[in-house]
Scaffold this motif. Structure first.
Motif, PDB file in Angstrom:
ATOM      1  N   ALA A  63      10.113  24.638  -4.117  1.00 22.55           N
ATOM      2  CA  ALA A  63      10.286  26.256  -3.933  1.00 22.55           C
ATOM      3  C   ALA A  63       9.064  26.748  -2.995  1.00 22.55           C
ATOM      4  O   ALA A  63       9.487  27.510  -2.375  1.00 22.55           O
ATOM      5  CB  ALA A  63      10.562  26.964  -5.097  1.00 22.55           C
ATOM      6  N   SER A  64       8.149  26.238  -3.046  1.00 20.10           N
ATOM      7  CA  SER A  64       6.787  26.604  -2.460  1.00 20.10           C
ATOM      8  C   SER A  64       5.793  25.341  -2.060  1.00 20.10           C
ATOM      9  O   SER A  64       6.097  24.176  -2.543  1.00 20.10           O
ATOM     10  CB  SER A  64       5.926  27.424  -3.301  1.00 20.10           C
ATOM     11  N   GLU A  65       5.013  25.763  -1.265  1.00 19.97           N
ATOM     12  CA  GLU A  65       4.025  24.649  -1.116  1.00 19.97           C
ATOM     13  C   GLU A  65       3.191  24.005  -1.938  1.00 19.97           C
ATOM     14  O   GLU A  65       2.976  23.064  -2.188  1.00 19.97           O
ATOM     15  CB  GLU A  65       3.040  25.116   0.184  1.00 19.97           C
ATOM     16  N   THR A 102      10.221   9.986   6.787  1.00 19.73           N
ATOM     17  CA  THR A 102      11.105   9.038   6.589  1.00 19.73           C
ATOM     18  C   THR A 102      10.817   7.773   6.151  1.00 19.73           C
ATOM     19  O   THR A 102      11.782   6.931   5.743  1.00 19.73           O
ATOM     20  CB  THR A 102      12.292   9.219   7.742  1.00 19.73           C
ATOM     21  N   MET A 103       9.621   7.259   6.828  1.00 17.58           N
ATOM     22  CA  MET A 103       9.374   5.871   6.573  1.00 17.58           C
ATOM     23  C   MET A 103       8.486   5.686   5.433  1.00 17.58           C
ATOM     24  O   MET A 103       7.936   4.753   4.981  1.00 17.58           O
ATOM     25  CB  MET A 103       8.544   5.269   7.862  1.00 17.58           C
ATOM     26  N   ALA A 104       8.052   6.695   4.635  1.00 19.09           N
ATOM     27  CA  ALA A 104       6.997   6.935   3.742  1.00 19.09           C
ATOM     28  C   ALA A 104       8.076   6.398   2.329  1.00 19.09           C
ATOM     29  O   ALA A 104       9.273   6.430   2.554  1.00 19.09           O
ATOM     30  CB  ALA A 104       6.416   8.154   3.522  1.00 19.09           C
ATOM     31  N   GLU A 105       7.290   6.039   0.988  1.00 18.97           N
ATOM     32  CA  GLU A 105       7.886   5.794   0.098  1.00 18.97           C
ATOM     33  C   GLU A 105       8.683   7.092  -0.607  1.00 18.97           C
ATOM     34  O   GLU A 105       9.985   6.756  -1.226  1.00 18.97           O
ATOM     35  CB  GLU A 105       7.044   5.137  -0.878  1.00 18.97           C
ATOM     36  N   GLU A 106       8.055   8.223  -0.746  1.00 20.64           N
ATOM     37  CA  GLU A 106       8.685   9.252  -1.276  1.00 20.64           C
ATOM     38  C   GLU A 106       8.215  10.519  -0.584  1.00 20.64           C
ATOM     39  O   GLU A 106       7.272  10.621  -0.111  1.00 20.64           O
ATOM     40  CB  GLU A 106       8.233   9.426  -2.660  1.00 20.64           C
ATOM     41  N   VAL A 107       9.246  11.396  -0.462  1.00 22.79           N
ATOM     42  CA  VAL A 107       9.097  12.557   0.362  1.00 22.79           C
ATOM     43  C   VAL A 107       9.242  13.974  -0.360  1.00 22.79           C
ATOM     44  O   VAL A 107      10.301  14.039  -1.218  1.00 22.79           O
ATOM     45  CB  VAL A 107       9.853  12.474   1.615  1.00 22.79           C
ATOM     46  N   VAL A 108       8.491  14.998   0.080  1.00 17.16           N
ATOM     47  CA  VAL A 108       8.688  16.137  -0.794  1.00 17.16           C
ATOM     48  C   VAL A 108       9.004  17.162   0.574  1.00 17.16           C
ATOM     49  O   VAL A 108       8.215  17.342   1.390  1.00 17.16           O
ATOM     50  CB  VAL A 108       7.448  16.635  -1.548  1.00 17.16           C
ATOM     51  N   MET A 109      10.048  17.970   0.442  1.00 16.75           N
ATOM     52  CA  MET A 109      10.150  19.112   1.315  1.00 16.75           C
ATOM     53  C   MET A 109      10.284  20.348   0.801  1.00 16.75           C
ATOM     54  O   MET A 109      10.604  20.588  -0.335  1.00 16.75           O
ATOM     55  CB  MET A 109      11.472  18.826   2.063  1.00 16.75           C
ATOM     56  N   VAL A 110      10.050  21.613   1.470  1.00 12.11           N
ATOM     57  CA  VAL A 110       9.577  22.737   0.871  1.00 12.11           C
ATOM     58  C   VAL A 110      10.862  23.598   1.548  1.00 12.11           C
ATOM     59  O   VAL A 110      11.072  23.779   2.681  1.00 12.11           O
ATOM     60  CB  VAL A 110       8.253  23.208   1.382  1.00 12.11           C
ATOM     61  N   ASP A 111      11.415  24.511   0.702  1.00 11.09           N
ATOM     62  CA  ASP A 111      12.480  25.484   0.842  1.00 11.09           C
ATOM     63  C   ASP A 111      12.206  26.583   1.943  1.00 11.09           C
ATOM     64  O   ASP A 111      11.093  27.007   1.805  1.00 11.09           O
ATOM     65  CB  ASP A 111      12.908  26.185  -0.303  1.00 11.09           C
ATOM     66  N   ILE A 122       0.811  -1.109   0.088  1.00  2.00           N
ATOM     67  CA  ILE A 122      -0.139  -0.125   0.044  1.00  2.00           C
ATOM     68  C   ILE A 122       0.716   1.295  -0.070  1.00  2.00           C
ATOM     69  O   ILE A 122       1.541   1.540   1.015  1.00  2.00           O
ATOM     70  CB  ILE A 122      -0.931  -0.081   1.290  1.00  2.00           C
ATOM     71  N   PRO A 123       1.000   2.072  -0.948  1.00  2.54           N
ATOM     72  CA  PRO A 123       1.892   3.205  -1.047  1.00  2.54           C
ATOM     73  C   PRO A 123       1.568   4.314  -0.151  1.00  2.54           C
ATOM     74  O   PRO A 123       0.543   4.337   0.245  1.00  2.54           O
ATOM     75  CB  PRO A 123       1.598   3.740  -2.378  1.00  2.54           C
ATOM     76  N   GLN A 124       2.563   4.899   0.370  1.00  2.00           N
ATOM     77  CA  GLN A 124       2.481   5.911   1.224  1.00  2.00           C
ATOM     78  C   GLN A 124       3.396   6.926   0.820  1.00  2.00           C
ATOM     79  O   GLN A 124       4.652   6.786   0.980  1.00  2.00           O
ATOM     80  CB  GLN A 124       2.957   5.617   2.700  1.00  2.00           C
ATOM     81  N   VAL A 125       3.196   8.388   0.855  1.00  3.06           N
ATOM     82  CA  VAL A 125       4.054   9.435   0.451  1.00  3.06           C
ATOM     83  C   VAL A 125       3.504  10.648   1.452  1.00  3.06           C
ATOM     84  O   VAL A 125       2.721  10.378   2.269  1.00  3.06           O
ATOM     85  CB  VAL A 125       3.716   9.825  -0.985  1.00  3.06           C
ATOM     86  N   ALA A 126       4.430  11.454   1.267  1.00  2.00           N
ATOM     87  CA  ALA A 126       4.626  12.625   2.654  1.00  2.00           C
ATOM     88  C   ALA A 126       4.884  13.948   1.979  1.00  2.00           C
ATOM     89  O   ALA A 126       5.899  13.853   1.291  1.00  2.00           O
ATOM     90  CB  ALA A 126       5.321  12.215   3.667  1.00  2.00           C
ATOM     91  N   VAL A 127       4.434  14.834   2.366  1.00  2.00           N
ATOM     92  CA  VAL A 127       4.937  16.384   2.182  1.00  2.00           C
ATOM     93  C   VAL A 127       5.388  16.865   3.690  1.00  2.00           C
ATOM     94  O   VAL A 127       4.247  16.873   4.418  1.00  2.00           O
ATOM     95  CB  VAL A 127       3.898  17.257   1.535  1.00  2.00           C
ATOM     96  N   VAL A 128       6.516  17.346   3.950  1.00  2.00           N
ATOM     97  CA  VAL A 128       6.852  17.865   5.109  1.00  2.00           C
ATOM     98  C   VAL A 128       6.459  19.315   5.007  1.00  2.00           C
ATOM     99  O   VAL A 128       7.011  20.276   3.990  1.00  2.00           O
ATOM    100  CB  VAL A 128       8.184  17.766   5.344  1.00  2.00           C
ATOM    101  N   CYS A 129       5.269  19.701   5.526  1.00  2.00           N
ATOM    102  CA  CYS A 129       4.756  21.270   5.308  1.00  2.00           C
ATOM    103  C   CYS A 129       5.200  22.234   6.407  1.00  2.00           C
ATOM    104  O   CYS A 129       4.909  23.270   6.255  1.00  2.00           O
ATOM    105  CB  CYS A 129       3.240  21.059   5.479  1.00  2.00           C
ATOM    106  N   GLY A 130       5.947  22.077   7.310  1.00  2.00           N
ATOM    107  CA  GLY A 130       6.360  22.790   8.275  1.00  2.00           C
ATOM    108  C   GLY A 130       7.460  22.120   8.955  1.00  2.00           C
ATOM    109  O   GLY A 130       8.199  21.261   8.927  1.00  2.00           O
ATOM    110  N   SER A 131       7.545  22.340  10.453  1.00  2.00           N
ATOM    111  CA  SER A 131       8.394  21.471  11.355  1.00  2.00           C
ATOM    112  C   SER A 131       7.952  20.145  11.477  1.00  2.00           C
ATOM    113  O   SER A 131       6.672  19.856  11.505  1.00  2.00           O
ATOM    114  CB  SER A 131       8.184  22.548  12.821  1.00  2.00           C
ATOM    115  N   PHE A 174       2.940  20.134  -3.607  1.00  2.83           N
ATOM    116  CA  PHE A 174       1.700  19.366  -3.955  1.00  2.83           C
ATOM    117  C   PHE A 174       1.714  18.952  -5.233  1.00  2.83           C
ATOM    118  O   PHE A 174       1.142  18.040  -5.643  1.00  2.83           O
ATOM    119  CB  PHE A 174       0.396  20.269  -3.587  1.00  2.83           C
ATOM    120  N   GLU A 175       1.768  20.169  -5.997  1.00  4.70           N
ATOM    121  CA  GLU A 175       2.220  19.595  -7.720  1.00  4.70           C
ATOM    122  C   GLU A 175       3.181  18.300  -7.950  1.00  4.70           C
ATOM    123  O   GLU A 175       2.895  17.356  -8.628  1.00  4.70           O
ATOM    124  CB  GLU A 175       2.664  20.744  -8.620  1.00  4.70           C
ATOM    125  N   CYS A 176       4.160  18.328  -7.068  1.00  9.35           N
ATOM    126  CA  CYS A 176       5.089  17.394  -7.143  1.00  9.35           C
ATOM    127  C   CYS A 176       4.476  16.146  -6.747  1.00  9.35           C
ATOM    128  O   CYS A 176       4.649  14.897  -7.262  1.00  9.35           O
ATOM    129  CB  CYS A 176       6.332  17.741  -6.443  1.00  9.35           C
TER     130      CYS A 176
END
Length: 481
Positions: free
Chosen positions: A220-222, A167-176, A148-157, A226-228
């Motif tokens: 570069a932005s939130e 870090t346990m999700a399959e793919e992670v996006v972080m915002v500058d 079952i896929p799991q992805v994450a966006v780190v939206c803040g702290s 989300f597009e990513c």
């Protein structure tokens, strides 16, 4: 009004800090950017309401179901306006329930992480036990093993235990300049080593994308994040069972009328066919064993083109009703037809029964086993009263339905307050007249207090605040939900 108060988050000061100082979006704004449609099913929005956690208005965690790139997903989004997104006990419970739904229904999971980790003053209520905070990481591993896929966006702290979610999700996006990820933040580093370090240098998006590898994508932005993540989901090659596009009729009677039909008085049971005629496609219902065990209505119908088996209370379940229910539930299981349970009980007052209790118990045991073992999706809606063993027979929370919703008027309790036995007259011969009267008055007061407490604890909002269900829904929205 309750939903509106919860949507305001942690209050005006927290909202200003979130948007002006930190330049971040609200959890619901993030979902609008992420989901195919703004419309989504929010789960247990009233969780934590009026619970004894100081000034916390809700769980600080938004969960729900919606579509991303055409795929049904469960999302878990921290609300950082509520105590910095820290995990309260009810928030942990809410997240675990969302993961459970994902596992039961094999739905992709999206985590929108913006958290200060565990709320330490309540650590004993959210850290050490089997179904406390650590279970979320266990569930992530199990879901990964289930493919079952799991992805994450780190939206803040993203601090302390919260750091393991992405870090346990399959793919992670972080915002500058917005995302940060570390076990102990700059204040802890300063306290431990005396070193001054910025959040960006310690665990910012660039560091984790270029140095540690904890993040897989840099945004570069939130909005870009989300597009990513939508692009990531489009490449997961994860297609649930294809949905059939089915033509269906609306009910002959308007679902809007359900708001007026919702019972407020449980001295009698609302005839459940009045509800079914406003839920089922074309108001068509093929009843099963119509003349036998009439306090349980069973049969087949369609909801928005989907064939379902209906098991609906029309009062308290006697022996014949339980035998009928057992038979019908087994038919649905054998034919792989999902079951819709409608709990609608007006309990009979205690008293002698025509059928020996032992016969009734055996019939109830048969239905309990059938409901527990039916290997089909089960959705339960409490439209009226739900008391005692009826909860188990009609697939209540302890019988693990895929979803459980309540109408606002619903009552869930072990016993109906109206049927509490009356306190006998005080008859202590040692008491003088005035003393006997005083004793009787005290006993009646105790009984009244218990009845009032039972009345409060049986309400739909008391239940939903404690996550004993997946949310209070408006009657007229039942078909849609």
């Amino acid at each position: 009004e309750l939903l509106e108060s919860v949507s305001r988050g942690g209050g005006e000061a927290a909202v200003l800090r979130h948007t002006q100082r930190n330049k971040k979006l609200f959890a619901r704004e993030r979902l609008k950017l992420l989901l195919d449609h703004e419309d989504f099913l929010e789960l247990s929005p009233l969780a934590g309401l009026n619970m004894p956690y100081g000034d916390v208005p809700a769980a600080g965690c938004l969960t729900g179901i919606g579509k991303i790139c055409g795929v049904w997903c469960v999302f878990v989004a921290n609300d950082a306006t509520v105590k910095g997104g820290t995990h309260y006990p009810i928030g942990v419970k809410k997240q675990l329930r969302a993961q459970e739904i994902a596992m039961h229904n094999r739905l992709l999971v999206v985590y929108l992480v913006d958290t200060g980790g565990a709320f330490l003053p309540l650590q004993s209520e959210l850290f050490p036990d089997k179904l406390h905070g650590g279970r979320a990481f266990y569930n992530e591993a199990i879901m990964s093993a289930m493919r079952i896929p799991q992805v994450a966006v780190v939206c803040g702290s993203c601090v302390a235990g919260g750091a393991y979610i992405p870090t346990m999700a399959e793919e992670v996006v972080m915002v500058d300049k917005i995302s940060s990820l570390f076990l102990g933040g700059p204040p802890l580093v300063k306290a431990a080593t005396g070193e001054d370090v910025s959040a960006e240098d310690l665990g910012g998006a660039k560091l984790h994308c270029q140095v540690s590898g904890c993040s897989d994508h840099f945004a570069a932005s939130e909005k870009e994040a989300f597009e990513c993540i939508r692009n990531v989901i489009s490449t997961l090659n994860y297609e649930p069972v294809p949905e059939r596009v089915m033509e269906h009729d609306g009910p002959l009677y308007s679902p809007e009328e359900l708001l007026g039909l919702a019972p407020r008085d449980y001295s009698s049971t609302l005839p459940v066919k009045l509800i079914l005629s406003r839920l089922l496609d074309g108001s068509r219902f093929q009843e099963f064993k119509a003349c036998y065990g009439p306090t349980l209505v069973t049969g087949f119908g369609h909801v928005e083109g989907q064939l379902v088996g209906v098991v609906a209370n029309n009062g308290e379940l006697a022996q014949e009703a339980c035998l009928k229910g057992s038979h019908f539930v087994q038919l649905c299981s054998q034919r792989s037809i999902p079951i819709l349970f409608l709990q609608n009980t007006a309990p009979e007052a205690p008293g002698p029964r025509d059928i020996p209790q032992s016969h009734r118990l055996k019939a109830q045991a048969s239905m309990l086993a059938a409901v527990a073992c039916a290997a089909v999706p089960k959705i339960t809606i409490v439209v009226g009263g739900c008391f005692g063993s009826q909860s188990y027979l009609m697939c209540g929370r302890s019988f693990s339905p895929n979803f459980l919703f309540l109408w606002p008027n619903a009552r869930v309790a072990l016993v109906d307050p109206r049927h509490l036995s009356t306190v006998p007259q005080a008859g202590d011969s040692d008491c003088a007249g005035d003393e006997a009267e005083l004793k009787q008055l005290k006993e009646k007061l105790v009984e009244h207090c218990f009845s009032c407490r039972l009345e409060e604890e049986s309400s739909a909002f008391y239940s939903s605040a404690r996550l004993w269900d997946d949310g209070v829904i408006l009657p007229q929205n039942t078909r849609k939900v």
